[in-house]
Design a protein around this motif. Sequence first.
Motif, short mmCIF file in Angstrom:
data_model
loop_
_atom_site.label_atom_id
_atom_site.label_comp_id
_atom_site.label_asym_id
_atom_site.label_seq_id
_atom_site.Cartn_x
_atom_site.Cartn_y
_atom_site.Cartn_z
N SER A 83 15.59 24.53 2.15
CA SER A 83 15.74 25.68 1.81
C SER A 83 16.61 25.71 0.85
O SER A 83 17.79 25.05 0.76
CB SER A 83 16.21 26.53 2.82
N ALA A 86 17.74 32.30 0.23
CA ALA A 86 17.44 33.51 1.38
C ALA A 86 17.26 34.79 0.61
O ALA A 86 18.40 34.99 -0.10
CB ALA A 86 18.24 33.29 2.67
N ALA A 88 17.06 39.11 1.97
CA ALA A 88 16.99 40.23 2.89
C ALA A 88 17.04 41.65 2.20
O ALA A 88 18.10 41.91 1.52
CB ALA A 88 18.07 39.99 3.89
N GLY A 92 16.88 41.17 7.56
CA GLY A 92 17.81 39.86 7.62
C GLY A 92 17.39 38.56 7.67
O GLY A 92 16.00 38.43 7.70
N PHE A 93 17.96 37.55 7.41
CA PHE A 93 17.72 36.22 7.45
C PHE A 93 18.64 35.30 8.19
O PHE A 93 19.72 35.80 8.42
CB PHE A 93 17.45 35.81 6.05
N GLY A 94 18.30 34.14 8.57
CA GLY A 94 18.93 33.23 9.22
C GLY A 94 18.68 31.75 8.85
O GLY A 94 17.48 31.47 8.85
N ARG A 95 19.75 30.91 8.45
CA ARG A 95 19.61 29.63 8.40
C ARG A 95 20.47 28.92 9.22
O ARG A 95 21.63 28.79 9.11
CB ARG A 95 19.69 29.25 6.80
N ALA A 107 21.77 33.18 -1.81
CA ALA A 107 21.52 34.14 -0.61
C ALA A 107 21.63 35.55 -1.21
O ALA A 107 22.72 35.83 -1.89
CB ALA A 107 22.15 33.76 0.47
N ALA A 109 21.27 39.87 -0.15
CA ALA A 109 21.03 40.92 1.03
C ALA A 109 21.50 42.35 0.44
O ALA A 109 22.42 42.25 -0.12
CB ALA A 109 21.90 40.49 2.42
N GLY A 114 22.45 38.60 6.65
CA GLY A 114 22.19 37.17 6.66
C GLY A 114 23.20 36.32 7.22
O GLY A 114 24.21 36.56 7.26
N THR A 134 25.73 40.41 -2.00
CA THR A 134 25.18 41.53 -1.01
C THR A 134 25.51 42.88 -1.74
O THR A 134 26.60 42.91 -2.42
CB THR A 134 25.86 41.19 0.10
#
Length: 209
Positions: A83, A86, A88, A92-95, A107, A109, A114, A134
Amino acid sequence: MRASDAERERVAEALREAVAEGRLDMEEFEERLEKTYKARTHGELAPLVRDLPTPGVRTPAPAAPEASGGVDWPSRIGGEATSRGAFAFWGGFGRKGTWTIGRKFTAFAMWGGGDIDLREARFESAETVIRCFTIMGGMGVTVPPELTVRVRGFGLMGGFGDKATGEGTPGSPRVTVTGFALMGGIGVERKQRKAAKRGLGGTPRKELG
């Protein structure tokens, strides 16, 4: 530590000897050779010759388990990223878990959130930059106590929390977390790995703080 041209060439020569001796097939040789000339640090070179006899090639000595907090860093540095980013939006997202983070990870959001958890992660490179952005959302980055971390983000009508900046154990990757939060929040904090919490015998430890 940064790798020199001479060190890259010594690794390349070791790979040529290995393919000539039948230790590597041509496909694997070409793949490793390409990574050799792209490598910037010793941490990226070492995995390419770890399973080969390499006289005269200087690779970093693995840190003792006690010195590295029980983390086998050499085995967790190198390999293809699973990855590199990410996103969102109203979600949401998760790693987390045993994923491999790219040397540059971005990333974003917006009206969402996330989580980026590096406690069990592998690292494509010994030098990693995580860029977090974000807007009216939230994001959290969780790192283990043994990791070297720098946090350089800022918030505008929001916050960019730093509870993680500091040196890790010998041989750990170096992670820089940067970016900004607009009317939202981003937090970076250290937490013990699950295995460390359980202890060697599987008995849970009480986490301080």
